[in-house]
Design a protein around this motif. Structure first.
Motif, PDB file in Angstrom:
ATOM      1  N   GLN A 117      -2.695  45.879 -11.764  1.00 52.91           N
ATOM      2  CA  GLN A 117      -1.279  46.489 -11.110  1.00 52.91           C
ATOM      3  C   GLN A 117      -0.040  46.477 -11.845  1.00 52.91           C
ATOM      4  O   GLN A 117       0.332  45.302 -12.637  1.00 52.91           O
ATOM      5  CB  GLN A 117      -1.226  46.008  -9.840  1.00 52.91           C
ATOM      6  N   ASP A 118       0.650  47.367 -12.072  1.00 51.63           N
ATOM      7  CA  ASP A 118       1.969  47.485 -12.438  1.00 51.63           C
ATOM      8  C   ASP A 118       1.955  47.074 -14.139  1.00 51.63           C
ATOM      9  O   ASP A 118       2.838  46.753 -14.637  1.00 51.63           O
ATOM     10  CB  ASP A 118       3.008  46.440 -11.786  1.00 51.63           C
ATOM     11  N   ALA A 119       0.653  47.003 -14.626  1.00 49.46           N
ATOM     12  CA  ALA A 119       0.550  46.881 -15.975  1.00 49.46           C
ATOM     13  C   ALA A 119       1.137  47.667 -17.081  1.00 49.46           C
ATOM     14  O   ALA A 119       1.021  49.010 -16.764  1.00 49.46           O
ATOM     15  CB  ALA A 119      -0.795  46.622 -16.538  1.00 49.46           C
ATOM     16  N   ALA A 120       1.782  47.278 -18.039  1.00 54.21           N
ATOM     17  CA  ALA A 120       2.203  48.316 -19.244  1.00 54.21           C
ATOM     18  C   ALA A 120       1.274  49.102 -19.737  1.00 54.21           C
ATOM     19  O   ALA A 120       1.450  50.100 -20.494  1.00 54.21           O
ATOM     20  CB  ALA A 120       2.977  47.402 -20.138  1.00 54.21           C
ATOM     21  N   THR A 121      -0.087  48.948 -19.836  1.00 55.35           N
ATOM     22  CA  THR A 121      -1.093  49.653 -20.172  1.00 55.35           C
ATOM     23  C   THR A 121      -1.673  50.806 -19.299  1.00 55.35           C
ATOM     24  O   THR A 121      -2.452  51.694 -19.847  1.00 55.35           O
ATOM     25  CB  THR A 121      -2.228  48.596 -20.528  1.00 55.35           C
TER      26      THR A 121
END
Length: 192
Positions: free
Chosen positions: A130-134
């Protein structure tokens, strides 16, 4: 309260995007964020937030197996039941190769024995937490805009109508998604 672990955003991220600082709307926000994530994943036919999966498949006598969900982050185990009377054989990581982007597991020295539901693969797949830059930026931000659009409609008492008749006159209204959301929906393509 919190969004589901498979939702694209944590609750705090959605609240910041909406400009909400109180907790009285948390339930609406959580439900909407969860449903928008499910909608995006259904339209795009893929899941973005990392999750574990167990697939039970039919062996077909080949060396390769194509997994249903991409990209593959890791393979925990591959087991093959060679006959209905045998216990499942675990294939060591050294005896298999994994193409993580295409979701293919290739066995080096053996095959997936022909059988019904005799191959089990446990793996993790997705583009990030969740909310990962990936996570894909267009999906991430377009989804947040979709949550905002839906909740703005709910909280501000908007009326959805396709036509209005006044006296003898009729007016057709076209209710449509804002441009960033339309672009997000256009990204959905069946997996080939």
């Amino acid at each position: 309260m919190a969004t589901r672990v498979t939702t694209l955003w944590v609750l705090a991220t959605v609240k910041t995007h909406l400009g909400v600082t109180t907790t009285d709307k948390d339930t609406d926000i959580e439900k909407c964020a969860d449903l928008v994530t499910e909608f995006i994943e259904r339209v795009h036919q893929r899941q973005y937030v990392n999750r574990d999966r167990t697939e039970v498949r039919d062996g077909d006598g080949r060396r390769t197996l194509l997994l249903d969900h991409l990209p593959v982050n890791s393979v925990t185990s591959v087991t093959i039941k060679r006959s209905p009377y045998d216990t499942a054989e675990t294939i060591a990581a050294a005896d298999r190769d994994t193409d993580t982007e295409r979701g293919i597991i290739r066995l080096r020295d053996t095959t997936y024995t022909v059988g019904f539901q005799n191959v089990t693969v446990v793996y993790n797949h997705g583009r990030g937490a969740q909310d990962a830059a990936t996570l894909p930026a267009d999906v991430y931000w377009g989804g947040l805009d979709m949550v905002k659009f839906v909740l703005d409609q709910k909280w501000n008492g908007a009326v959805w109508a396709s036509s209005i008749n006044v006296g003898g006159a009729s007016v057709m209204l076209k209710v449509d998604w804002p441009l960033p959301i339309k672009e997000l929906l256009a990204l959905g393509r069946p997996r080939v």
